[in-house]
Scaffold this motif. Structure first.
Motif, PDB file in Angstrom:
ATOM      1  N   GLY A   1       0.774  -0.868   0.098  1.00 44.62           N
ATOM      2  CA  GLY A   1       0.201   0.085   0.112  1.00 44.62           C
ATOM      3  C   GLY A   1       0.895   1.312  -0.293  1.00 44.62           C
ATOM      4  N   ALA A   2       0.490   1.997  -0.036  1.00 44.48           N
ATOM      5  CA  ALA A   2       0.933   3.658  -0.014  1.00 44.48           C
ATOM      6  C   ALA A   2       1.999   3.806   1.012  1.00 44.48           C
TER       7      ALA A   2
ATOM      8  N   ALA B   1       8.486  11.717   7.970  1.00 45.24           N
ATOM      9  CA  ALA B   1       8.902  10.577   7.644  1.00 45.24           C
ATOM     10  C   ALA B   1       7.766  10.064   7.239  1.00 45.24           C
ATOM     11  N   SER B   2       8.701   9.065   5.602  1.00 46.24           N
ATOM     12  CA  SER B   2       7.835   8.455   4.992  1.00 46.24           C
ATOM     13  C   SER B   2       8.014   7.083   5.404  1.00 46.24           C
ATOM     14  N   ALA B   3       7.058   6.374   5.948  1.00 43.85           N
ATOM     15  CA  ALA B   3       7.394   4.664   6.479  1.00 43.85           C
ATOM     16  C   ALA B   3       7.270   3.895   5.200  1.00 43.85           C
ATOM     17  N   ILE B   4       7.642   3.304   5.084  1.00 40.43           N
ATOM     18  CA  ILE B   4       7.701   1.515   4.358  1.00 40.43           C
ATOM     19  C   ILE B   4       6.976   0.461   5.079  1.00 40.43           C
ATOM     20  N   GLU B   5       6.123   0.008   4.897  1.00 43.57           N
ATOM     21  CA  GLU B   5       5.166  -1.141   6.246  1.00 43.57           C
ATOM     22  C   GLU B   5       6.177  -2.512   5.658  1.00 43.57           C
TER      23      GLU B   5
END
Length: 199
Positions: A11-12, A28-32
């Motif tokens: 997802g985003a 922050a831009s977090a990748i899950e």
């Protein structure tokens, strides 16, 4: 890791505000990534890419933490692993500081270990699997004189040092897998969600 499954959430990215490892307030831009174990709550790992250029990996604490043993609950949003550039172009590193749980059920890290002690704590098989990835290697975190060779075929037991895992900058998976192995798996073993021989 047998029943333990780690998968990227396609997802985003999650946008958030917080404090970086160096103590700077930033966005922050977090990748899950989702960590699943049959019969247990899903755990979420965030690979945080901070606006100021820093990066770290952490076990994300949701608004409502599912019921779980204190040692694991206490790991959420703690013991982040920073990801740093090295002198080699296109290479990053993550420190190999394995977790242990103290008497108050607080996760802690051991920073300096002999390579043999590191292999005992993390698992020699796991370390070999990590370093078998393309462009990934295990070595001393810092260039210091008189450091012993880090050799998984003959792990030294004479001198403690700080270890790091080096990997290509384009490799988004290795630091998350490493964080899971070094930081989360020891706690899962401590609370008996994973057996000691589940390696």
């Amino acid at each position: 890791m047998n029943d333990l499954a780690l998968a990227r959430n396609d997802g985003a990215r999650v946008e958030k505000t917080g404090t970086t490892c160096s103590g700077v307030l930033s966005r922050a831009s977090a990748i899950e990534w989702e960590l699943r174990l049959p019969g247990q709550p899903v755990l979420t790992v965030h690979d945080n890419h901070w606006a100021n250029g820093e990066r770290d990996v952490v076990l994300y604490k949701p608004t409502v933490v599912p019921e779980m043993p204190a040692a694991l609950s206490n790991l959420h949003n703690r013991l982040r692993s920073g990801i740093y550039t090295t002198e080699r172009r296109g290479e990053l590193r993550i420190m190999v500081f394995p977790t242990y749980v103290d008497r108050q059920d607080r996760p802690r890290v051991k920073k300096s270990l002999t390579t043999a002690d590191l292999a005992d704590q993390v698992g020699l098989t796991r370390l070999r699997e990590l370093t078998a990835r393309e462009g990934v290697s295990l070595g001393p975190a810092f260039d210091r004189p008189n450091l012993p060779l880090v050799d998984l075929d003959d792990p030294q037991h004479e001198k403690p040092l700080q270890h790091a895992l080096f990997f290509p900058a384009a490799d988004d998976e290795t630091p998350v897998v490493a964080f899971t192995c070094f930081k989360i798996v020891p706690v899962l073993r401590h609370i008996d969600w994973l057996s000691p021989d589940d390696d």
